[in-house]
Motif scaffolding. Structure first.
Motif, PDB file in Angstrom:
ATOM      1  N   ARG A  57      -8.863   9.072  -2.356  1.00  0.00           N
ATOM      2  CA  ARG A  57      -7.981   9.556  -3.545  1.00  0.00           C
ATOM      3  C   ARG A  57      -7.254   8.524  -4.364  1.00  0.00           C
ATOM      4  NH1 ARG A  57      -8.522  13.372   0.256  1.00  0.00           N
ATOM      5  NH2 ARG A  57      -7.810  11.508   1.549  1.00  0.00           N
ATOM      6  N   THR A  58      -6.663   7.700  -3.801  1.00  0.00           N
ATOM      7  CA  THR A  58      -5.848   6.804  -4.512  1.00  0.00           C
ATOM      8  C   THR A  58      -6.587   5.761  -5.541  1.00  0.00           C
ATOM      9  OG1 THR A  58      -4.041   6.585  -2.774  1.00  0.00           O
ATOM     10  CG2 THR A  58      -3.841   4.809  -4.589  1.00  0.00           C
ATOM     11  N   ARG A 107      -3.974  -2.285  -3.077  1.00  0.00           N
ATOM     12  CA  ARG A 107      -3.603  -1.907  -1.936  1.00  0.00           C
ATOM     13  C   ARG A 107      -3.757  -2.746  -0.973  1.00  0.00           C
ATOM     14  NH1 ARG A 107      -5.146   3.818   0.521  1.00  0.00           N
ATOM     15  NH2 ARG A 107      -3.435   4.622  -0.967  1.00  0.00           N
ATOM     16  N   HIS A 135       4.784   3.485  -1.380  1.00  0.00           N
ATOM     17  CA  HIS A 135       3.481   4.033  -2.195  1.00  0.00           C
ATOM     18  C   HIS A 135       3.994   4.780  -3.378  1.00  0.00           C
ATOM     19  CE1 HIS A 135      -0.496   5.403  -2.759  1.00  0.00           C
ATOM     20  NE2 HIS A 135      -0.830   5.955  -1.805  1.00  0.00           N
ATOM     21  N   GLN A 138       1.985   7.716  -5.515  1.00  0.00           N
ATOM     22  CA  GLN A 138       1.997   8.856  -4.784  1.00  0.00           C
ATOM     23  C   GLN A 138       3.171   9.748  -4.755  1.00  0.00           C
ATOM     24  OE1 GLN A 138      -0.741  10.036  -2.623  1.00  0.00           O
ATOM     25  NE2 GLN A 138       0.420  11.899  -2.610  1.00  0.00           N
ATOM     26  N   ARG A 168       4.138   5.301   4.571  1.00  0.00           N
ATOM     27  CA  ARG A 168       4.715   4.824   3.485  1.00  0.00           C
ATOM     28  C   ARG A 168       5.014   5.895   2.233  1.00  0.00           C
ATOM     29  NH1 ARG A 168      -0.653   1.148   2.660  1.00  0.00           N
ATOM     30  NH2 ARG A 168      -2.068   2.884   2.404  1.00  0.00           N
ATOM     31  N   THR A 169       4.282   7.009   2.292  1.00  0.00           N
ATOM     32  CA  THR A 169       4.481   7.962   1.358  1.00  0.00           C
ATOM     33  C   THR A 169       5.713   8.530   1.576  1.00  0.00           C
ATOM     34  OG1 THR A 169       3.372   9.667   2.756  1.00  0.00           O
ATOM     35  CG2 THR A 169       2.033   8.413   1.251  1.00  0.00           C
ATOM     36  N   ARG A 228       0.157  12.511   8.035  1.00  0.00           N
ATOM     37  CA  ARG A 228      -0.629  12.051   9.500  1.00  0.00           C
ATOM     38  C   ARG A 228      -0.027  10.885  10.367  1.00  0.00           C
ATOM     39  NH1 ARG A 228      -4.160   7.577   9.226  1.00  0.00           N
ATOM     40  NH2 ARG A 228      -3.395   6.701   7.538  1.00  0.00           N
ATOM     41  N   GLN A 230       0.111   7.698  11.514  1.00  0.00           N
ATOM     42  CA  GLN A 230      -0.563   6.453  10.999  1.00  0.00           C
ATOM     43  C   GLN A 230      -1.105   5.345  12.203  1.00  0.00           C
ATOM     44  OE1 GLN A 230      -0.138   5.878   7.065  1.00  0.00           O
ATOM     45  NE2 GLN A 230      -0.008   7.879   7.510  1.00  0.00           N
ATOM     46  N   PRO A 266      -0.181  14.107   1.566  1.00  0.00           N
ATOM     47  CA  PRO A 266      -0.763  13.187   0.706  1.00  0.00           C
ATOM     48  C   PRO A 266      -2.191  13.020   1.052  1.00  0.00           C
ATOM     49  CG  PRO A 266       0.457  12.030   2.521  1.00  0.00           C
ATOM     50  CD  PRO A 266       0.747  13.655   2.605  1.00  0.00           C
ATOM     51  N   LEU A 267      -2.683  13.599   2.065  1.00  0.00           N
ATOM     52  CA  LEU A 267      -4.118  13.384   2.587  1.00  0.00           C
ATOM     53  C   LEU A 267      -4.661  11.965   2.693  1.00  0.00           C
ATOM     54  CD1 LEU A 267      -5.760  16.325   0.268  1.00  0.00           C
ATOM     55  CD2 LEU A 267      -4.857  16.255   2.785  1.00  0.00           C
ATOM     56  N   PRO A 268      -5.327  11.497   3.734  1.00  0.00           N
ATOM     57  CA  PRO A 268      -6.216  12.341   4.524  1.00  0.00           C
ATOM     58  C   PRO A 268      -5.386  12.928   5.660  1.00  0.00           C
ATOM     59  CG  PRO A 268      -6.620  10.281   5.237  1.00  0.00           C
ATOM     60  CD  PRO A 268      -5.562  10.166   4.118  1.00  0.00           C
TER      61      PRO A 268
HETATM   62  C1  NCD Z   1      -1.832   8.011   2.139  1.00  0.00           C
HETATM   63  C2  NCD Z   1      -1.582   6.315   2.308  1.00  0.00           C
HETATM   64  O1  NCD Z   1      -2.575   5.534   1.817  1.00  0.00           O
HETATM   65  O2  NCD Z   1      -0.576   5.940   2.598  1.00  0.00           O
HETATM   66  N1  NCD Z   1      -2.938   8.338   1.368  1.00  0.00           N
HETATM   67  C3  NCD Z   1      -2.803   8.428   0.241  1.00  0.00           C
HETATM   68  O3  NCD Z   1      -2.772   7.425  -0.517  1.00  0.00           O
HETATM   69  N2  NCD Z   1      -3.059   9.588  -0.617  1.00  0.00           N
HETATM   70  C4  NCD Z   1      -1.414   8.797   3.538  1.00  0.00           C
HETATM   71  C5  NCD Z   1      -2.201   8.388   4.636  1.00  0.00           C
HETATM   72  O4  NCD Z   1      -3.012   7.387   4.663  1.00  0.00           O
HETATM   73  O5  NCD Z   1      -1.938   8.540   5.661  1.00  0.00           O
END
Ligand code: NCD
Length: 307
Positions: A57-58, A107, A135, A138, A168-169, A228, A230, A266-268
Motif C-alpha cells: 500500500r505505501t 522505507r 510512519h 500512515q 510504528r503505525t 499485526r 510485527q 493499516p494492513l497487511p
Molecule cells: C504498516 C507498516 O509497514 O508499518 N503497513 C503499512 O504501511 N500500511 C503495518 C504493518 O506492516 O504491519
C-alpha cells in the motif's frame, strides 16, 4: 513553517495546525480528482521511491498519488538489485538519487534512517516507515479516515489493539491523537505494551487506559485500530511464539460493540481481523486504504511546492 522543501520524518515534527492543513488539502484534492479524473500540479516533477523493506500500500499509493498529480516515478522495491548490495552507504544512495528526482520517499528497516536521509538530501525526504519508530504518512491517512467517517476526531474513544511495542503505525498515531480531545485505550498482550516513554508523554496530554483485555473495553470504543504482530522485528522467535494468535477481532467480539464502532487496520493483516468482519458495518480498513492516495497527493504537492 513553510511546506516547500520540508521533510516528513516524524509526526513529532508537526503541529496540530500542520496536520489539520494537510487533511484539508487532501480533502480538496480528493474533490478535484473526482471532478477532473487527473491533475497536473506535479507535471515535470519526479518522485523516487526507495523501499528497503516490503510494502504494498505505501509504495503503490505514493506512486499512484504522484501519477494522479501528473508527475512521474522512479525507484526500487527491493535493495537487493541496487548498489546497496555492493556495500554502498545509505548516504551515498541518497546523494545519488537526489540528482535524478525532486522528492524522495524512503522505507528502511533501521530507526533513524529517514532522519539521516533528510539531513543528507537537499530535496524533501518523506519517511514511509523506519524500523519500529515512525510512519507519519500512515498516521495522516488514519486521521483523515477517522475525520471522514465521524466528521471529527475530538470526543472519540479510540483503542489501539495489538503490537504496540514494535508497531510504528501506532507510535505515530498515538502521538498525533494526543493533539486532540480523545480518550485512548492501549490494548495489548503484556509483552507488546506501548513503550513507557511514549505512554508517559501521552498521559501528560490525554487520558490513557492500558489493558490486556479487548473484551472488557470493546463496548466503550468508537474506533478500534488493530495491528499485526510485527514478527520480523522480534529479536527472538520464542518471544513471538508466546504472543502469536493472542487476539482477534471477529463477529462474536463485535456483538459487544457500539453500533457505530469502526474497525481500522493499516494492513497487511495476518489473523488479527477475521475476514467475516469485512462485510460488516464496522469495517473501515479498505476505506482507509483509499485515503492513502489523497493524503499522499497532499504531502507530495506541498513538499514539492506545487499546490
Ligand atoms: C504498516 C507498516 O509497514 O508499518 N503497513 C503499512 O504501511 N500500511 C503495518 C504493518 O506492516 O504491519
Amino acid at each position: 513553517m513553510g511546506w516547500t522543501g520540508r521533510d516528513v520524518v516524524s509526526i513529532r515534527d508537526f503541529s496540530k495546525e500542520d496536520i489539520e492543513f494537510v487533511l484539508k488539502v487532501a480533502e480538496r484534492l480528493e474533490g478535484e480528482l473526482r471532478e477532473k479524473g487527473s491533475l497536473d500540479y506535479a507535471k515535470g516533477k519526479i518522485l523516487a521511491t526507495l523501499f528497503f523493506e516490503p510494502s504494498t500500500r505505501t509504495r503503490l499509493s505514493f506512486e499512484s498519488a504522484m501519477h494522479r498529480l501528473g508527475g512521474s516515478v522512479i525507484g526500487f522495491s527491493s535493495a537487493s538489485t541496487t548498489s546497496v548490495k555492493k556495500g554502498e552507504s545509505l548516504a551515498d544512495t541518497i546523494k545519488t538519487v537526489e540528482q535524478y528526482s525532486d522528492v524522495i520517499v524512503l522505507r528502511h528497516p533501521l530507526e533513524g534512517a529517514a532522519r539521516l536521509a533528510a539531513e543528507v538530501a537537499d530535496i524533501p525526504v518523506i519517511n514511509a516507515g523506519d524500523g519500529s519508530n515512525q510512519h507519519p504518512t500512515q498516521t495522516l491517512l488514519d486521521l483523515y479516515t477517522i475525520k471522514r467517517a465521524f466528521g471529527r476526531i475530538d470526543g472519540l474513544k479510540i483503542g489501539l489493539l495489538g503490537d504496540l511495542k514494535y508497531g510504528r503505525t501506532v507510535h505515530s498515531l498515538a502521538e498525533a491523537l494526543a493533539f486532540y480531545d480523545v480518550e485512548l485505550y492501549l490494548i495489548s498482550p503484556e509483552l507488546l505494551r506501548m513503550p513507557d516513554h511514549i505512554v508517559e508523554e501521552l498521559r501528560e496530554k490525554i487520558t490513557v487506559h492500558e489493558t490486556t483485555n479487548i473484551e472488557s473495553v470493546i463496548p466503550k470504543l468508537d474506533v478500534v485500530y488493530v495491528t499485526r504482530i510485527q514478527r520480523e522485528r522480534f529479536p527472538d522467535e520464542e518471544e513471538y511464539l508466546r504472543v502469536k494468535g493472542s487476539y482477534q477481532v471477529n463477529l462474536s467480539l463485535l456483538t459487544r460493540a457500539r453500533e457505530n464502532l469502526k474497525v481500522m487496520h493499516p494492513l497487511p493483516r495476518v489473523d488479527e481481523i477475521h475476514p467475516e468482519v469485512d462485510s460488516s458495518r464496522h469495517a473501515l480498513y479498505f476505506r482507509q486504504v483509499f485515503s492513502g492516495v489523497p493524503v499522499r497527493m497532499a504531502l507530495l504537492g506541498l513538499t514539492l511546492g506545487v499546490l
